[in-house]
Design a protein around this motif. Structure first.
Motif, PDB file in Angstrom:
ATOM      1  N   VAL A 215       0.834  -1.208   0.000  1.00 14.49           N
ATOM      2  CA  VAL A 215       0.000   0.000   0.000  1.00 14.49           C
ATOM      3  C   VAL A 215       0.867   1.256   0.000  1.00 14.49           C
ATOM      4  O   VAL A 215       0.632   2.204  -0.766  1.00 14.49           O
ATOM      5  N   VAL A 216       1.894   1.298   0.862  1.00 16.86           N
ATOM      6  CA  VAL A 216       2.754   2.476   0.952  1.00 16.86           C
ATOM      7  C   VAL A 216       3.507   2.716  -0.351  1.00 16.86           C
ATOM      8  O   VAL A 216       3.611   3.852  -0.834  1.00 16.86           O
ATOM      9  N   VAL A 217       4.038   1.651  -0.955  1.00 15.38           N
ATOM     10  CA  VAL A 217       4.789   1.796  -2.205  1.00 15.38           C
ATOM     11  C   VAL A 217       3.887   2.320  -3.319  1.00 15.38           C
ATOM     12  O   VAL A 217       4.283   3.199  -4.099  1.00 15.38           O
ATOM     13  N   ARG A 218       2.682   1.817  -3.415  1.00 14.75           N
ATOM     14  CA  ARG A 218       1.745   2.304  -4.449  1.00 14.75           C
ATOM     15  C   ARG A 218       1.450   3.786  -4.265  1.00 14.75           C
ATOM     16  O   ARG A 218       1.439   4.553  -5.244  1.00 14.75           O
ATOM     17  N   ARG A 219       1.191   4.223  -3.052  1.00 12.37           N
ATOM     18  CA  ARG A 219       0.900   5.640  -2.817  1.00 12.37           C
ATOM     19  C   ARG A 219       2.129   6.512  -3.067  1.00 12.37           C
ATOM     20  O   ARG A 219       2.005   7.641  -3.539  1.00 12.37           O
ATOM     21  N   SER A 220       3.296   5.986  -2.755  1.00 14.18           N
ATOM     22  CA  SER A 220       4.519   6.739  -2.983  1.00 14.18           C
ATOM     23  C   SER A 220       4.756   6.933  -4.475  1.00 14.18           C
ATOM     24  O   SER A 220       5.123   8.030  -4.926  1.00 14.18           O
ATOM     25  N   ARG A 221       4.566   5.900  -5.251  1.00 16.00           N
ATOM     26  CA  ARG A 221       4.726   6.013  -6.694  1.00 16.00           C
ATOM     27  C   ARG A 221       3.713   7.000  -7.278  1.00 16.00           C
ATOM     28  O   ARG A 221       4.051   7.790  -8.173  1.00 16.00           O
ATOM     29  N   ALA A 222       2.503   6.967  -6.771  1.00 17.71           N
ATOM     30  CA  ALA A 222       1.475   7.889  -7.267  1.00 17.71           C
ATOM     31  C   ALA A 222       1.848   9.340  -6.984  1.00 17.71           C
ATOM     32  O   ALA A 222       1.482  10.250  -7.739  1.00 17.71           O
ATOM     33  N   ALA A 223       2.592   9.567  -5.897  1.00 12.12           N
ATOM     34  CA  ALA A 223       3.019  10.932  -5.554  1.00 12.12           C
ATOM     35  C   ALA A 223       4.300  11.330  -6.266  1.00 12.12           C
ATOM     36  O   ALA A 223       4.755  12.469  -6.131  1.00 12.12           O
ATOM     37  N   GLY A 224       4.908  10.373  -6.989  1.00 13.96           N
ATOM     38  CA  GLY A 224       6.137  10.677  -7.714  1.00 13.96           C
ATOM     39  C   GLY A 224       7.406  10.328  -6.968  1.00 13.96           C
ATOM     40  O   GLY A 224       8.508  10.647  -7.417  1.00 13.96           O
ATOM     41  N   ALA A 225       7.292   9.655  -5.818  1.00  9.96           N
ATOM     42  CA  ALA A 225       8.476   9.270  -5.050  1.00  9.96           C
ATOM     43  C   ALA A 225       9.165   8.077  -5.705  1.00  9.96           C
ATOM     44  O   ALA A 225       8.506   7.145  -6.151  1.00  9.96           O
ATOM     45  N   THR A 226      10.488   8.116  -5.759  1.00 11.80           N
ATOM     46  CA  THR A 226      11.245   7.014  -6.350  1.00 11.80           C
ATOM     47  C   THR A 226      11.582   5.977  -5.282  1.00 11.80           C
ATOM     48  O   THR A 226      11.623   6.275  -4.086  1.00 11.80           O
ATOM     49  N   LEU A 227      11.864   4.752  -5.718  1.00  7.99           N
ATOM     50  CA  LEU A 227      12.173   3.664  -4.801  1.00  7.99           C
ATOM     51  C   LEU A 227      13.666   3.450  -4.652  1.00  7.99           C
ATOM     52  O   LEU A 227      14.108   2.407  -4.190  1.00  7.99           O
ATOM     53  N   ALA A 228      14.471   4.436  -5.050  1.00  8.06           N
ATOM     54  CA  ALA A 228      15.924   4.311  -4.972  1.00  8.06           C
ATOM     55  C   ALA A 228      16.392   4.322  -3.514  1.00  8.06           C
ATOM     56  O   ALA A 228      15.760   4.905  -2.629  1.00  8.06           O
ATOM     57  N   LEU A 229      17.530   3.639  -3.279  1.00  6.34           N
ATOM     58  CA  LEU A 229      18.137   3.642  -1.959  1.00  6.34           C
ATOM     59  C   LEU A 229      18.755   5.011  -1.687  1.00  6.34           C
ATOM     60  O   LEU A 229      19.579   5.500  -2.472  1.00  6.34           O
ATOM     61  N   ARG A 230      18.373   5.653  -0.572  1.00 13.24           N
ATOM     62  CA  ARG A 230      18.855   6.988  -0.234  1.00 13.24           C
ATOM     63  C   ARG A 230      19.535   6.956   1.138  1.00 13.24           C
ATOM     64  O   ARG A 230      18.868   7.148   2.168  1.00 13.24           O
ATOM     65  N   PRO A 231      20.841   6.679   1.175  1.00 13.80           N
ATOM     66  CA  PRO A 231      21.544   6.594   2.469  1.00 13.80           C
ATOM     67  C   PRO A 231      21.352   7.843   3.322  1.00 13.80           C
ATOM     68  O   PRO A 231      21.185   7.742   4.543  1.00 13.80           O
ATOM     69  N   GLY A 232      21.362   9.024   2.687  1.00 12.28           N
ATOM     70  CA  GLY A 232      21.177  10.253   3.456  1.00 12.28           C
ATOM     71  C   GLY A 232      19.817  10.317   4.118  1.00 12.28           C
ATOM     72  O   GLY A 232      19.693  10.706   5.282  1.00 12.28           O
ATOM     73  N   GLY A 233      18.775   9.907   3.377  1.00  8.08           N
ATOM     74  CA  GLY A 233      17.432   9.906   3.941  1.00  8.08           C
ATOM     75  C   GLY A 233      17.286   8.892   5.054  1.00  8.08           C
ATOM     76  O   GLY A 233      16.629   9.150   6.072  1.00  8.08           O
ATOM     77  N   ILE A 234      17.899   7.717   4.873  1.00  7.06           N
ATOM     78  CA  ILE A 234      17.829   6.671   5.897  1.00  7.06           C
ATOM     79  C   ILE A 234      18.526   7.134   7.168  1.00  7.06           C
ATOM     80  O   ILE A 234      18.018   6.944   8.282  1.00  7.06           O
ATOM     81  N   LEU A 235      19.694   7.748   7.018  1.00  5.69           N
ATOM     82  CA  LEU A 235      20.413   8.264   8.184  1.00  5.69           C
ATOM     83  C   LEU A 235      19.630   9.377   8.868  1.00  5.69           C
ATOM     84  O   LEU A 235      19.655   9.509  10.100  1.00  5.69           O
ATOM     85  N   ALA A 238      17.129   7.749  11.005  1.00  6.45           N
ATOM     86  CA  ALA A 238      17.799   7.183  12.169  1.00  6.45           C
ATOM     87  C   ALA A 238      18.131   8.260  13.197  1.00  6.45           C
ATOM     88  O   ALA A 238      17.953   8.071  14.401  1.00  6.45           O
ATOM     89  N   ARG A 239      18.640   9.416  12.710  1.00  6.09           N
ATOM     90  CA  ARG A 239      18.964  10.514  13.634  1.00  6.09           C
ATOM     91  C   ARG A 239      17.713  11.041  14.312  1.00  6.09           C
ATOM     92  O   ARG A 239      17.711  11.325  15.509  1.00  6.09           O
ATOM     93  N   THR A 240      16.648  11.176  13.552  1.00  7.72           N
ATOM     94  CA  THR A 240      15.383  11.649  14.124  1.00  7.72           C
ATOM     95  C   THR A 240      14.905  10.718  15.229  1.00  7.72           C
ATOM     96  O   THR A 240      14.369  11.159  16.256  1.00  7.72           O
TER      97      THR A 240
END
Length: 443
Positions: A215-235, A238-240
């Motif tokens: 469900v989350v992946v489908r909504r993300s694609r509909a919003a234009g979000a890519t499924l690429a690995l983003r180390p900066g976003g993941i970190l 984690a910091r948050t």
């Protein structure tokens, strides 16, 4: 709560509708999980007192690990809600996808760590050899489900940040019904005993995680979000969540202390503690419905820069927290004859549970205040203060717990001592909510 205009009757009704629109389906979602645990307790409890005690030990171990990872739900809820409130849906869902990836990584690490350290972990509880062996059997299987559990947490956090409480409700209820059928079949039909209970839960949790991720992946694609690995976003996720991990570790330390003191009193007491702990979890999750609604609503309000709305929501949610605590506490007492005998045929365990429930029910209104304030400050991104408040609360609780342990006065006093922890949390969080430091605005 000083710098906002009190809401009138009409606006109060509007606020209540917003709160309940999220809180009611969230309530149903949350209580389904502890109800599942109570069903597991009933299924395993009829295998005997030793298996029920082993389940109590196993539940505490898993609750510690999952509790430490609850930041995956809380930080994604707050991040998605704030960015959505600021008008950036693409950034909100991108942050949600990063949270899912982090959940997979953390889940795999915890599963491997638990499998390797299992003899040491079980040995820390100092229980009888039979109970230790059964707990080890259960945890060997249950550890494999940790990645699915954490992915489910993160995915549910994303959906709640989007103010969608219905999808998690449908998924979790379906998974829990499947778990009941699987547990009864595998424990008694196939004859796997306590391992069957762990296996049934593993299958149900994995299925739920797959559905939520889809469900989350489908909504993300509909919003234009890519499924690429983003180390900066993941970190960044984690910091948050770093201070939330500390906050949760301190809460889990208090719960584990409670269990260790109970375990020292023998298998009968530990078995009763497992049932009472399940009821407390049910109560906590029921009261947490308003708190989780608060995470999304407060995050959205502050993300949009509306401090007055955030304070008005806070007042209304505190009222709902107190009322909910009174209602659920009373229900826990009144319904005792209907549920105590469901968990075990052991009359000694039944009598002990029936007495200790009274102590738990008295803490319910206080818990309602604590959980709402906790949710509000999480939604506001005030995790550092929550961690420091947890440290103060634990420091005041531990000496009391040690005295109860030394005196060996029984399970009722074990749970009564826990009220010190809850009262200190209510005080520290209440003082924070009265100030202005937590009302930071923007995405």
């Amino acid at each position: 709560m000083d710098n906002s205009t009190p809401a009138g009757p009409a606006s109060a009704r509007t606020l209540d509708r917003r709160i309940l629109a999220l809180a009611l389906p969230t309530f149903a979602t949350l209580v389904s999980e502890p109800l599942l645990l109570l069903v597991d307790s009933a299924v395993v409890g009829h295998l005997g007192t030793a298996p029920l005690a082993a389940l109590g030990l196993s539940s505490n171990v898993l609750n510690v690990l999952v509790g430490l990872s609850i930041f995956l739900a809380y930080s994604t809820t707050g991040t998605v809600a704030r960015r959505l409130g600021a008008g950036d849906r693409l950034a909100a869902l991108t942050g949600g996808l990063d949270g899912l990836v982090l959940a997979v990584v953390v889940g795999v690490v915890l599963a491997l760590g638990l499998e390797l350290a299992l003899p040491l972990v079980v040995g820390l509880y100092g229980v009888e050899p039979e109970v230790a062996a059964l707990a080890t059997t259960y945890l060997r299987v249950a550890a494999l489900g940790l990645p699915s559990v954490l992915v489910l947490l993160a995915g549910t956090g994303v959906l709640r940040g989007l103010q969608d409480a219905r999808t998690p409700l449908v998924v979790v209820v379906a998974a829990n019904l499947a778990n009941v059928v699987l547990n009864v079949t595998l424990v008694y039909g196939v004859g796997l005993g306590i391992a069957g209970s762990a296996l049934g839960t593993l299958v149900a949790q994995t299925g739920a995680a797959v559905v939520v991720v889809t469900v989350v992946v489908r909504r993300s694609r509909a919003a234009g979000a890519t499924l690429a690995l983003r180390p900066g976003g993941i970190l960044s996720v984690a910091r948050t969540g770093g201070w939330l991990v500390v906050r949760t570790a301190l809460l889990q330390a208090a719960v584990t202390t409670n269990t260790l003191v109970a375990a020292a009193l023998g298998a009968v007491t530990l078995a009763a503690h497992q049932v009472v702990g399940g009821l407390w979890t049910l109560l906590a999750f029921a009261l947490d419905a308003v708190a989780i609604a608060g995470q999304a609503l407060i995050g959205s309000a502050l993300g949009g820069g509306d401090v007055a709305l955030g304070r008005a929501l806070t007042r209304r949610m505190l009222g709902w927290g107190v009322v909910s605590g009174l209602v659920f506490g009373l229900a826990l007492v009144v319904a005792r004859p209907a549920y105590v005998g469901l968990f075990t045929p052991d009359p000694e365990v039944q009598q002990l549970v029936s007495r200790v429930v009274l102590v738990v029910a008295l803490q319910a209104p206080l818990a309602g205040i604590v959980y709402v304030l906790d949710g509000i400050l999480i939604g506001a991104g005030d995790a550092r203060y929550l961690a420091l408040a947890g440290l103060v609360s634990l420091a005041l609780y531990l000496p009391v717990a040690l005295v109860v342990h030394h005196l060996g006065v029984g399970l009722a006093w074990v749970w009564a001592s826990y009220a010190v922890f809850m009262a200190t949390r209510a005080t520290t969080l209440g003082l924070r909510a009265r100030g202005t430091a937590w009302t930071r605005t923007g995405a």
